[in-house]
Motif scaffolding. Sequence first.
Motif, PDB file in Angstrom:
ATOM      1  N   THR A 341      41.806  31.461  47.190  1.00  0.00           N
ATOM      2  CA  THR A 341      42.285  31.163  48.544  1.00  0.00           C
ATOM      3  C   THR A 341      43.540  31.963  48.856  1.00  0.00           C
ATOM      4  O   THR A 341      43.699  32.512  49.950  1.00  0.00           O
ATOM      5  CB  THR A 341      42.571  29.657  48.680  1.00  0.00           C
ATOM      6  N   ALA A 342      44.453  32.044  47.876  1.00  0.00           N
ATOM      7  CA  ALA A 342      45.687  32.808  48.077  1.00  0.00           C
ATOM      8  C   ALA A 342      45.388  34.283  48.279  1.00  0.00           C
ATOM      9  O   ALA A 342      46.053  34.961  49.080  1.00  0.00           O
ATOM     10  CB  ALA A 342      46.617  32.609  46.885  1.00  0.00           C
ATOM     11  N   PHE A 343      44.398  34.806  47.558  1.00  0.00           N
ATOM     12  CA  PHE A 343      44.002  36.205  47.738  1.00  0.00           C
ATOM     13  C   PHE A 343      43.465  36.435  49.147  1.00  0.00           C
ATOM     14  O   PHE A 343      43.877  37.388  49.831  1.00  0.00           O
ATOM     15  CB  PHE A 343      42.940  36.575  46.709  1.00  0.00           C
ATOM     16  N   ALA A 344      42.571  35.574  49.616  1.00  0.00           N
ATOM     17  CA  ALA A 344      41.963  35.744  50.936  1.00  0.00           C
ATOM     18  C   ALA A 344      42.989  35.631  52.058  1.00  0.00           C
ATOM     19  O   ALA A 344      42.878  36.310  53.084  1.00  0.00           O
ATOM     20  CB  ALA A 344      40.851  34.710  51.128  1.00  0.00           C
ATOM     21  N   ALA A 345      43.987  34.800  51.846  1.00  0.00           N
ATOM     22  CA  ALA A 345      44.988  34.555  52.900  1.00  0.00           C
ATOM     23  C   ALA A 345      46.213  35.451  52.765  1.00  0.00           C
ATOM     24  O   ALA A 345      47.138  35.345  53.584  1.00  0.00           O
ATOM     25  CB  ALA A 345      45.414  33.092  52.859  1.00  0.00           C
ATOM     26  N   LEU A 370      59.142  38.905  39.969  1.00  0.00           N
ATOM     27  CA  LEU A 370      58.625  39.526  41.185  1.00  0.00           C
ATOM     28  C   LEU A 370      58.972  38.555  42.296  1.00  0.00           C
ATOM     29  O   LEU A 370      58.302  37.530  42.470  1.00  0.00           O
ATOM     30  CB  LEU A 370      57.112  39.749  41.110  1.00  0.00           C
ATOM     31  N   PRO A 371      60.039  38.800  43.046  1.00  0.00           N
ATOM     32  CA  PRO A 371      60.528  37.803  44.003  1.00  0.00           C
ATOM     33  C   PRO A 371      59.573  37.544  45.161  1.00  0.00           C
ATOM     34  O   PRO A 371      59.559  36.446  45.727  1.00  0.00           O
ATOM     35  CB  PRO A 371      61.849  38.399  44.492  1.00  0.00           C
ATOM     36  N   LEU A 372      58.801  38.552  45.532  1.00  0.00           N
ATOM     37  CA  LEU A 372      57.801  38.407  46.581  1.00  0.00           C
ATOM     38  C   LEU A 372      56.591  39.224  46.146  1.00  0.00           C
ATOM     39  O   LEU A 372      56.682  40.447  45.976  1.00  0.00           O
ATOM     40  CB  LEU A 372      58.339  38.920  47.925  1.00  0.00           C
ATOM     41  N   CYS A 373      55.481  38.555  45.943  1.00  0.00           N
ATOM     42  CA  CYS A 373      54.296  39.262  45.466  1.00  0.00           C
ATOM     43  C   CYS A 373      53.043  38.635  46.064  1.00  0.00           C
ATOM     44  O   CYS A 373      53.060  37.484  46.515  1.00  0.00           O
ATOM     45  CB  CYS A 373      54.224  39.270  43.942  1.00  0.00           C
ATOM     46  N   LYS A 374      51.976  39.418  46.062  1.00  0.00           N
ATOM     47  CA  LYS A 374      50.686  38.953  46.569  1.00  0.00           C
ATOM     48  C   LYS A 374      49.583  39.477  45.653  1.00  0.00           C
ATOM     49  O   LYS A 374      49.766  40.473  44.948  1.00  0.00           O
ATOM     50  CB  LYS A 374      50.456  39.442  48.002  1.00  0.00           C
ATOM     51  N   PRO A 379      40.820  37.762  42.364  1.00  0.00           N
ATOM     52  CA  PRO A 379      40.868  37.214  41.010  1.00  0.00           C
ATOM     53  C   PRO A 379      39.555  37.412  40.269  1.00  0.00           C
ATOM     54  O   PRO A 379      38.479  37.117  40.782  1.00  0.00           O
ATOM     55  CB  PRO A 379      41.173  35.733  41.252  1.00  0.00           C
ATOM     56  N   LYS A 380      39.668  37.945  39.070  1.00  0.00           N
ATOM     57  CA  LYS A 380      38.495  38.304  38.274  1.00  0.00           C
ATOM     58  C   LYS A 380      38.203  37.210  37.255  1.00  0.00           C
ATOM     59  O   LYS A 380      39.095  36.777  36.515  1.00  0.00           O
ATOM     60  CB  LYS A 380      38.765  39.633  37.559  1.00  0.00           C
ATOM     61  N   LEU A 381      36.940  36.788  37.207  1.00  0.00           N
ATOM     62  CA  LEU A 381      36.554  35.801  36.215  1.00  0.00           C
ATOM     63  C   LEU A 381      36.524  36.442  34.835  1.00  0.00           C
ATOM     64  O   LEU A 381      36.038  37.559  34.646  1.00  0.00           O
ATOM     65  CB  LEU A 381      35.175  35.220  36.545  1.00  0.00           C
ATOM     66  N   THR A 382      37.079  35.724  33.856  1.00  0.00           N
ATOM     67  CA  THR A 382      37.088  36.200  32.487  1.00  0.00           C
ATOM     68  C   THR A 382      37.009  35.000  31.568  1.00  0.00           C
ATOM     69  O   THR A 382      37.075  33.846  32.031  1.00  0.00           O
ATOM     70  CB  THR A 382      38.354  37.036  32.198  1.00  0.00           C
TER      71      THR A 382
END
Length: 424
Positions: A341-345, A370-374, A379-382
Motif C-alpha cells: 500500500t505504501a508503495f502504491a501511494a 534516511l530521513p525521508l524515503c519512499k 516490494p518483492k516476495l522472498t
Amino acid sequence: MSQTNILTRTRVTYLGEESTFGTAPSSSFPNAMTKGVFTHDAIQIEPSEEMLEVGDERIYREDAIHPVHGLKIATKVSGLGQYLKIVPSGNLLTSGGAVGSLTPRLLLRAGLGAEYALTGTTVNDAGASSTAFIVTSATNMRKGTWIAVTIAGQPEVTKITNISSSTLTVSPALSAAPANSAVVRNLYNYAPANNHTTSLTMYRGWRDLAASDVTCEYILNGLYGDLAFKTALGQLAMMEFSGTAATFTGPAASGSIDTATVVTDEMGAPIVWKPSVYLAASVDRATRLVCESVEFAHANAWQQVRDGGAASTVSSVVNTGGRPRASTAKIVARYDQAQDTAFAADTALQLVVVLQAGTGSTTSFWIFELPLCKHIVKPKLTSVGDRLHMELMLGGLQDTSVTIASETGTALDFCVASCRVAFG
C-alpha cells in the motif's frame, strides 16, 4: 633479486585528508597522516600504471614495439575496512569531552563529505518536555544532527530539528522529559556535502617476517571513492572504503612508514551487528521494525578535473552523484500488505537504524538514517527459511523535517541531507 617472505596481514596503514589534491597532508588531524587499524582480509590496493601501445609501422610481421609507460590514474583501492567500534569515553562529545582524532572520521568524511563534531552541553530547563528543552549553551549544537540526551541515567538518541536561541527541538521524542542538568552529548555526525571534493593520501607498508626488507611500501595520492557498510546479524559490523587514486609511488622504502612499531587502536572493541530498526511515517522509539536484515548505501559519482600540468594530469576531483538517487536502503522483513500500500501511494517514510553498545554514560552508538524515503521498487516476495518475507527497496530524498532559517554551506548540508550517519 632477493625474494622475501611477507604475510599479507603484517602491515600498517596510514590515512590523511589532503589539503592540496594529490599531496600528502602535513598539518594536524584530519590533515595529517594518521596510523589506523584496518581489517586485513584483502590486499586492498592495486597499483596500476598504463602501458601505451605504439602503432608505428614496420616491414616485418612480428616486429613488435615495446609499449610506453603512461599514467597511474587507474590505481584501485578496494575494501579498505574498519569495524564499527566503541568510542573511548574520553572522546564522547559531552561538555567535558574532547573531539578525538579517530580514524573512522577520515573514511566517513571521504565517503560523505560533511562532518560536524563538537562537544555537547547540558539541559538548563526545569520545564523541559520530551521534544523541546533549553540547554546551557546551544553554540556547539547544529540542526540536522543526532545527539544523545540522558534520561534516567541512560543516553537516548534523537535528532535536532530546530534551534531557537538556546531551545532545542528534537525528534523522535525522548521517552520522558530530561531532568535539569541532564547531559546532552553531541555525536560525530556526517551527511552528504553538496560541494564534495574530499581526497585522501594513503600509506601502506608491509613488514616481512625477518624484519629486514622495508621496500614493500606504497604511497597513494589523490584517493577518492565510496563508503559501504557490511551488516549481517550477529556478525561484526564493518564499513569499507573503495576508490581510485590519481597516482602512487612504490614499491620502495619511503622513509615515511613505520612498520616496526605496534599500532595502537584509538577506538574500543568492535560491535556486534544487532541494531534496532525503525521505519514509519514518523518513527517512535517504542515501535521497532522486526526484520531479518537491513543494508544501507550511499553512492558517489566522481569525475576527475584534468589538467596536463598537474601530477598524473588530475588537478582535483568533484562528486557529481545524486541522481536518480544517492542514498538507498534494503530491508528484508516479514510479509506486510501495508508495504505494498505504501508503495502504491508513494508514502513518505523515515528509516532510522540504531546500533548500541553498552549502557549508562559510556554507551556508544552508531546511527544510520534516511530521513525521508519512499519505496522505489514494488516490494518483492522472498523467503527466509519456510517463511514468506518481503524485500523492501527504499530511496532517500532530501529531509524536510528540519527548520531552515539562514543556514548555508555545511550547516545547510545537514538540514537537507538525504542520509545521515552518526557515531559516538
